[in-house]
Scaffold this active site. Structure first.
Site, short mmCIF file in Angstrom:
data_model
loop_
_atom_site.label_atom_id
_atom_site.label_comp_id
_atom_site.label_asym_id
_atom_site.label_seq_id
_atom_site.Cartn_x
_atom_site.Cartn_y
_atom_site.Cartn_z
N CYS A 57 -1.49 3.95 11.16
CA CYS A 57 -1.38 5.18 11.95
C CYS A 57 -2.70 5.34 12.72
CB CYS A 57 -1.05 6.39 11.09
SG CYS A 57 -2.12 6.63 9.70
N CYS B 111 0.88 -1.18 0.00
CA CYS B 111 0.00 0.00 0.00
C CYS B 111 0.91 1.22 0.00
CB CYS B 111 -0.87 -0.01 1.25
SG CYS B 111 -1.92 -1.45 1.38
N ALA B 112 1.34 1.64 -1.16
CA ALA B 112 2.56 2.44 -1.21
C ALA B 112 2.41 3.96 -1.19
CB ALA B 112 3.37 2.03 -2.42
N PRO C 227 1.67 7.81 -0.37
CA PRO C 227 2.44 8.61 -1.33
C PRO C 227 3.89 8.17 -1.52
CG PRO C 227 2.19 9.80 0.75
CD PRO C 227 1.39 8.53 0.89
N GLY C 228 4.37 7.20 -0.75
CA GLY C 228 5.69 6.65 -1.07
C GLY C 228 6.77 6.89 -0.04
C1 LIG Z 1 -1.70 4.42 4.75
S1 LIG Z 1 -1.65 4.76 3.08
C2 LIG Z 1 0.00 4.27 2.71
C3 LIG Z 1 1.05 5.27 3.09
C4 LIG Z 1 2.40 4.88 2.54
N1 LIG Z 1 2.80 3.56 2.99
C5 LIG Z 1 3.48 5.88 2.91
O1 LIG Z 1 4.18 5.67 3.89
O2 LIG Z 1 3.65 6.87 2.20
C6 LIG Z 1 -2.54 3.45 2.38
C7 LIG Z 1 -2.52 3.42 0.88
O3 LIG Z 1 -2.91 2.13 0.45
C8 LIG Z 1 -3.72 2.23 -0.68
N2 LIG Z 1 -4.49 0.96 -0.74
C9 LIG Z 1 -5.59 0.65 -0.02
N3 LIG Z 1 -5.99 -0.60 -0.31
C10 LIG Z 1 -5.11 -1.10 -1.21
C11 LIG Z 1 -4.99 -2.35 -1.88
N4 LIG Z 1 -5.88 -3.34 -1.68
N5 LIG Z 1 -3.98 -2.52 -2.75
C12 LIG Z 1 -3.09 -1.52 -2.97
N6 LIG Z 1 -3.17 -0.32 -2.37
C13 LIG Z 1 -4.16 -0.11 -1.49
C14 LIG Z 1 -4.51 3.47 -0.44
O4 LIG Z 1 -5.02 4.00 -1.64
C15 LIG Z 1 -3.48 4.37 0.21
O5 LIG Z 1 -2.81 5.14 -0.73
#
Ligand SMILES: C[S@@+](CC[C@H](N)C(=O)[O-])C[C@H]1O[C@@H](n2cnc3c(N)ncnc32)[C@H](O)[C@@H]1O
Length: 632
Positions: free
Chosen positions: A431, A241-242, A244-245
């Protein structure tokens, strides 16, 4: 009084009115509109306010529309352009007429504002603003230091101390940098290459920030990649779940710092992001941070729909899961948000207040349940998850239902990660402050028959990398049914304590499997897994008698099934952490397997994503290495 007038009044109350925006809204007894609706409109408009200011100014509507004040103009422009249901007023209402008269003009200016920022689509523009890139994360949080990760793919801590942070007074505690008005810096002791600086300093316009050398990232948000600690023998990595990266780029930085030949490192970080808009932000961040060479983006791809058995993932050994969550640990939510107002013909009335983080376009809800005056619980009124979803929560039951839905998804994600055949280590983080998304998900995952069948277990505290082992805030034993070992294994961060982090949760999972022999295992490492280098900067080879890794084995050997650890402790492990290299086998070395990274490179495996592949500068060890290469 309309929703817009009420919101405008609250946003423009004198700064000395006291209290956060949220508490101001929810403490008002005479509001006609629903407080949750006002709050959502206010925070979302503030987030877009620097864009909307530009749009309103360029459309020049304040000169002709006498009914509109600067703040009303951006609130209405926000809903006209960004809200699904448009302006929440009757079609003949004066304010609606006044703004809709300029619809085409405002839309055109909005598109221009997007193009000026070089963002490709409306969806990506939303993701761009949500991620804080519009404001460079530049909101000032009172008495909270700003955490900054030094991006070792592009620079070094030493270089940054001499340049961006030259002239900063060094503090030995994080508390020492909390005061506004000071120019202090603290070097963190749990996460390498992480510093905190005084809250009043805005580096969003600095060259280091604009070039990706420094990344604004809360300390707790740096924990997952640090705990995962991907080593050269860890094969490919998945960030499920990447966007904004932040963590994707952190993984790449750690990976490269461990690599003896960064130029030849063919390990891949697979970065999945389900939302296409957010995936654009991810790509920008990956490129800016210089981690694109090692990152394979999977934009718009649902991690849950990946086939773990696919050949593309056969080398995946480590996975980082940081799924969507309630976002209840995010800080700044209760502060007054930064608000940019368009200038009228009089001098500019732009004002700045502490900013709120991470939300997205509001959908002013007309269908939310009517609240009885005075019956609200401040903590329950609105939930803004970490993807920016704003949900009005009016009761304990609604909150419970929301957490339950999130935890189901989180558990599913974890169980899916367990399926990757070569996987040996996983981190799971949120978080959120709710046990339902944290310890309880971990427990359910460990108790699942599939986890037992595959030999997954918790990474205990004493097995964790030193910084995480020493981090004092741990899971709740009560929530872990009294299992102290499990509670200690869980890492937490509180949002209101002396450590000055956001609220966060993290746990590591490992499988006791034999590590694969890798070319890099021939090199000596220190107790943290970092390569030991000689005076010239070359990695030091392990002498034959020290080289005690087992035979190269493409197939992962799964250790006997283990259950959730008990207080009795564990005497063996083969996962990650400081003792990673202590897993020894006495067998003789065997020929390299077909899928070692270097051989893949030679056979031309084209698995990199095809955005610009600029070679980043490396950190100090790599620079030293290059220099010594040239001089030899
Ligand atoms: C908590 S945020 C991730 C923050 C990121 N890890 C960072 O540190 O910058 C969760 C992200 O997971 C994405 N997401 C949610 N469900 C997902 C799935 N089944 N597969 C891939 N991405 C997913 C969301 O759109 C969101 O952008």
């Amino acid at each position: 009084m309309s929703l817009y007038w009420e919101t405008a009044d609250l946003l423009t109350e004198p700064a000395n009115s006291g209290g956060s925006l949220k508490s101001r809204i929810f403490s008002k007894k005479d509001l006609k509109s629903q407080p949750a609706q006002i709050y959502a409109l206010a925070i979302e408009t503030c987030k877009w306010s620097s864009v909307l200011k530009e749009v309103v100014e360029n459309a020049d509507i304040l000169r002709v529309e006498r009914k509109l004040t600067p703040v009303l103009s951006i609130l209405l422009a926000h809903d006209l352009i960004l809200a699904k249901k448009g302006v929440a007023l009757p079609a003949t209402h004066g304010l609606r007429v006044a703004i809709e008269r300029h619809k085409n003009r405002l839309q055109a200016e909005f598109t221009r504002a997007r193009i000026r920022r070089r963002v490709g689509s409306a969806e990506a523009f939303k993701a761009f603003v949500e991620s804080g890139l519009e404001n460079g994360g530049g909101g000032s949080e009172m008495l909270r230091p700003r955490w900054i990760r030094i991006n070792t793919l592009k620079t070094t801590l030493e270089d940054q101390l001499e340049t961006t942070f030259s002239g900063y007074e060094r503090s030995t505690t994080v508390g020492g940098v909390r005061n506004r008005g000071s120019k202090r810096l603290f070097i963190d002791c749990h996460v390498p290459n992480l510093i905190a600086i005084s809250p009043n300093i805005d580096l969003s316009k600095s060259d280091a920030y604009k070039s990706g050398e420094i990344i604004f990232q809360d300390k707790a948000s740096c924990f997952p990649a640090h705990l995962l600690d991907p080593l050269a023998e860890d094969g490919d990595i998945i960030d499920a779940c990447a966007a904004p990266g932040n963590k994707t780029t952190h993984i790449a930085a750690i990976l490269l710092s461990h690599n003896s030949e960064p130029d030849e490192c063919s390990q891949v970080v697979h970065a999945f992001e389900k939302s296409k808009g957010r995936a654009e932000t991810l790509e920008k961040m990956v490129n800016l941070a210089g981690s694109n060479t090692w990152t394979k983006l999977h934009p718009g791809q649902d991690f849950l729909k990946t086939d773990p058995e696919s050949a593309a993932f056969k080398n995946v050994i480590a996975l980082l899961l940081d799924p969507s969550c309630s976002g209840s640990g995010i800080i700044g939510r209760d502060d007054m948000p930064e608000l940019h107002l368009p200038a009228t013909k009089q001098p500019s009335s732009s004002i700045s207040k502490p900013q709120k983080k991470g939300s997205k376009v509001p959908e002013p809800t007309s269908g939310t349940r009517k609240r009885k005056k005075g019956d609200h619980d401040d903590a329950l009124d609105v939930m803004v998850d970490d993807d920016g979803e704003v949900t009005a929560v009016n009761s304990d039951d609604e909150l419970k239902a929301r957490i339950e839905a999130l935890s189901k998804f989180q558990l599913e994600l974890l169980l899916h990660a367990f399926k990757f055949p070569a996987a040996r280590k996983i981190t799971y983080s949120t978080c959120s402050i709710h046990a339902g998304e944290n310890e309880l998900v971990v427990q359910k995952a460990l108790e699942h028959p599939f986890a037992k069948e595959r030999g997954w277990r918790i990474l205990m505290r004493e097995e964790q990398i030193r910084g995480m082992q020493q981090w004092p805030v741990r899971g709740s034993s009560e929530t872990c049914d009294g299992n102290e070992v499990l509670a200690e294994a869980c890492i937490r961060a509180n949002k209101d304590d002396e450590h000055c982090t956001m609220g966060f949760f993290l746990a590591g999972f490992i499988r006791d499997v034999k590590p694969r022999k890798d070319v890099d295992a021939e090199f000596l490492r220190d107790e943290r897994g970092h390569l030991v280098r000689d005076m010239m900067g070359f990695p030091v080879r392990v002498s034959p008698q020290e080289e005690n890794f087992g035979p190269i084995n493409e197939d992962v050997d799964i250790a006997p099934v283990r259950s959730v650890p008990t207080d009795e402790g564990e005497d063996e492990w083969a996962g990650f952490g400081d003792d990673d290299m202590a897993i020894v086998e006495q067998d003789k070395p065997a020929p390299l397997p077909q899928d070692t990274p270097k051989q893949d490179k030679k056979s031309g495996r084209g698995s990199r994503h095809d955005t610009s592949k600029k070679r980043p500068q490396f950190g100090i060890t790599d620079k030293m290495h290059k220099k010594s290469k040239k001089s030899s």
